[in-house]
Motif scaffolding. Structure first.
Motif, mmCIF file in Angstrom:
data_model
loop_
_atom_site.group_PDB
_atom_site.id
_atom_site.type_symbol
_atom_site.label_atom_id
_atom_site.label_comp_id
_atom_site.label_asym_id
_atom_site.label_seq_id
_atom_site.Cartn_x
_atom_site.Cartn_y
_atom_site.Cartn_z
ATOM 1 N N TYR A 163 0.860 -1.201 0.000
ATOM 2 C CA TYR A 163 0.000 0.000 0.000
ATOM 3 C C TYR A 163 0.888 1.241 0.000
ATOM 4 N N HIS A 164 0.497 2.221 -0.810
ATOM 5 C CA HIS A 164 1.170 3.521 -0.733
ATOM 6 C C HIS A 164 0.177 4.585 -0.289
ATOM 7 N N HIS A 165 -0.916 4.124 0.291
ATOM 8 C CA HIS A 165 -1.926 5.036 0.848
ATOM 9 C C HIS A 165 -2.552 4.344 2.049
ATOM 10 N N LEU A 166 -3.251 5.132 2.850
ATOM 11 C CA LEU A 166 -3.966 4.560 3.990
ATOM 12 C C LEU A 166 -5.287 4.007 3.467
ATOM 13 N N PRO A 167 -5.529 2.684 3.597
ATOM 14 C CA PRO A 167 -6.781 2.160 3.044
ATOM 15 C C PRO A 167 -7.999 2.679 3.807
ATOM 16 N N ASP A 168 -9.010 3.025 3.034
ATOM 17 C CA ASP A 168 -10.250 3.510 3.627
ATOM 18 C C ASP A 168 -10.892 2.382 4.430
ATOM 19 N N SER A 169 -11.322 2.688 5.640
ATOM 20 C CA SER A 169 -11.978 1.651 6.456
ATOM 21 C C SER A 169 -13.413 2.052 6.781
ATOM 22 N N ASP A 170 -13.918 3.063 6.084
ATOM 23 C CA ASP A 170 -15.288 3.530 6.287
ATOM 24 C C ASP A 170 -15.548 3.867 7.759
ATOM 25 N N GLY A 171 -14.559 4.462 8.377
ATOM 26 C CA GLY A 171 -14.703 4.899 9.769
ATOM 27 C C GLY A 171 -14.507 3.792 10.802
ATOM 28 N N LYS A 172 -14.250 2.566 10.342
ATOM 29 C CA LYS A 172 -14.058 1.462 11.302
ATOM 30 C C LYS A 172 -12.582 1.412 11.721
ATOM 31 N N PRO A 173 -12.304 0.843 12.894
ATOM 32 C CA PRO A 173 -10.901 0.710 13.324
ATOM 33 C C PRO A 173 -10.086 -0.095 12.316
ATOM 34 N N ARG A 174 -8.818 0.277 12.173
ATOM 35 C CA ARG A 174 -7.922 -0.481 11.282
ATOM 36 C C ARG A 174 -7.007 -1.384 12.115
ATOM 37 N N VAL A 175 -6.877 -2.619 11.670
ATOM 38 C CA VAL A 175 -5.927 -3.555 12.270
ATOM 39 C C VAL A 175 -4.932 -3.921 11.168
ATOM 40 N N LEU A 176 -3.656 -3.791 11.473
ATOM 41 C CA LEU A 176 -2.632 -3.879 10.432
ATOM 42 C C LEU A 176 -1.558 -4.907 10.766
ATOM 43 N N ASP A 177 -1.286 -5.774 9.802
ATOM 44 C CA ASP A 177 -0.096 -6.630 9.862
ATOM 45 C C ASP A 177 1.006 -5.891 9.100
ATOM 46 N N ALA A 178 1.957 -5.333 9.857
ATOM 47 C CA ALA A 178 3.041 -4.538 9.240
ATOM 48 C C ALA A 178 4.369 -5.290 9.313
ATOM 49 N N SER A 179 4.293 -6.618 9.302
ATOM 50 C CA SER A 179 5.512 -7.422 9.546
ATOM 51 C C SER A 179 6.662 -7.076 8.620
#
Ligand SMILES: Cc1ncc(COP(=O)(O)O)c(C=O)c1O
Length: 365
Positions: A163-179
């Motif tokens: 990703y080169h942008h923050l994915p839209d989550s429609d206002g929901k919390p984001r949980v990210l695997d950034a390994s």
């Protein structure tokens, strides 16, 4: 086989991955006697003052480098990102809760499978049919109204997309695997509620998993979870509920120190962009190389490509090994070649790879 002056090859492995030589030498020095404590690095109690200073230092550096908000919790756990696939769902979901996934590779698939053990996990975008060559754009998927959170994988280690942008989550919390891109690319921690990452690519050895939780995430932690899977237990004990990976946390602190000494996150980001640009320029120069990822989804951390046929790929890998370039074999699900350009990989290694590629193409085109 050609080796660099330090006796180390150019290591493009996907993880555990190359670390800055300075860090490796710091480990070597600390093995018999850690910070003049008289105790060896692998022989010191996690309850000692010496180790407490190390874990505090590593937490502090990580908070500074990633600009983690003060109210967020940082944990150093074990079990890898693979345990977090389940543990994050166990702590944040209740049975039957909806949770939405952006499926951009095998790691997202695995995370979704584990979340399904607790809740109702749904792939809202899934590129498997196209060989995981791209990343969804905002607007290309919808999030369910009652989704508890949206899970995504910022960098797809196997396929070389990011990703080169923050994915839209429609206002929901984001949980990210950034390994595979933590501390290698810019990140807005405050836009996420849970981030997890194994250290063994950009930040250290295997056996330490970084988990970053927002106040919302900590409040979601359910009652009476199995002790070792309960974020609140680890938080209340400062990641020292049980014996942590003391060696790994020492190395993590040293890598973070190296990042700070070398321009902080900005420095790492600039170097990673420069390294990947150099390699992508070579891949785009000739039709001999067949890059896997779509251009707008290319990863700066893992660069993946094929050659005209498998025989040439085998030859490439054999000759690369002789030239002192290691860890280049692509993951079996993609095949071909993969060069991982994590923080510890120097621009000199990428320059050596590009020179090797030019010569190989000339000899085999
Ligand atoms: C993006 C991503 N997620 C999860 C994992 C699994 O990590 P671990 O082996 O630490 O469980 C990996 C491993 O390469 C990965 O690259």
């Amino acid at each position: 086989m050609y080796v660099t002056t330090s006796g180390r090859i150019h290591n493009f492995g996907a993880g555990p991955a190359t670390l800055p030589l300075q860090v490796v030498e710091e480990c070597q020095n600390a093995l018999p006697n850690l910070n003049e404590s008289g105790f060896g690095l692998m022989e010191i109690s996690h309850r000692s003052e010496t180790f407490q200073e190390i874990i505090d230092s590593a937490m502090g550096r990580l908070r500074r480098i990633l600009t983690i908000p003060d109210e967020y919790t940082v944990l150093f756990l074990q079990g890898g990102a693979s345990l977090q696939f389940y543990m994050s769902a166990l702590n944040l979901l209740r049975p039957g809760d909806h949770v939405d996934f952006l499926v951009t590779g095998a790691w997202s698939q695995k995370a979704m499978k584990e979340a399904n053990r607790i809740g109702d996990a749904s792939p809202r975008w899934d590129d498997s049919e196209n060989g995981f060559k791209s990343i969804p754009k905002n607007g290309e998927y919808s999030i369910r109204n009652d989704a508890m959170y949206v899970h995504y994988t910022s960098n797809n280690t196997l396929f070389g997309t990011q990703y080169h942008h923050l994915p839209d989550s429609d206002g929901k919390p984001r949980v990210l695997d950034a390994s595979s891109d933590i501390a290698g690319v810019p990140i807005d921690v405050s836009a996420h509620d849970l981030i997890y990452a194994g250290a063994q690519k950009n930040l250290g050895p295997s056996g330490v998993t970084i988990v970053i939780l927002s106040p919302w995430a900590m409040k979601r932690v359910g009652d009476d979870l199995p002790t070792m899977l309960d974020y609140s237990v680890h938080s209340s004990k400062g990641s020292l509920f049980n014996t942590p990976n003391t060696f790994g946390i020492f190395v993590l602190d040293r890598v973070l120190n190296w990042v700070e000494e070398n321009g902080g996150l900005e420095g790492s980001v600039a170097r990673n962009i420069a390294k990947s640009n150099l390699l992508y320029e070579e891949l785009d120069r000739s039709s001999f190389w067949k890059p896997h990822a779509k251009k707008d989804s290319r990863s700066v951390m893992n660069v993946t490509w094929r050659l005209p046929n498998e025989k040439l790929e085998e030859k490439f890998l054999q000759e690369a090994t002789i030239a002192g370039l290691g860890g280049l074999k692509g993951h079996r699900s993609v095949g071909g070649i993969r060069a991982s350009l994590y923080n510890g990989c120097s621009i000199k290694s990428v320059e050596a790879l590009v020179i090797f590629m030019r010569n190989f193409e000339q000899a085999n085109h």
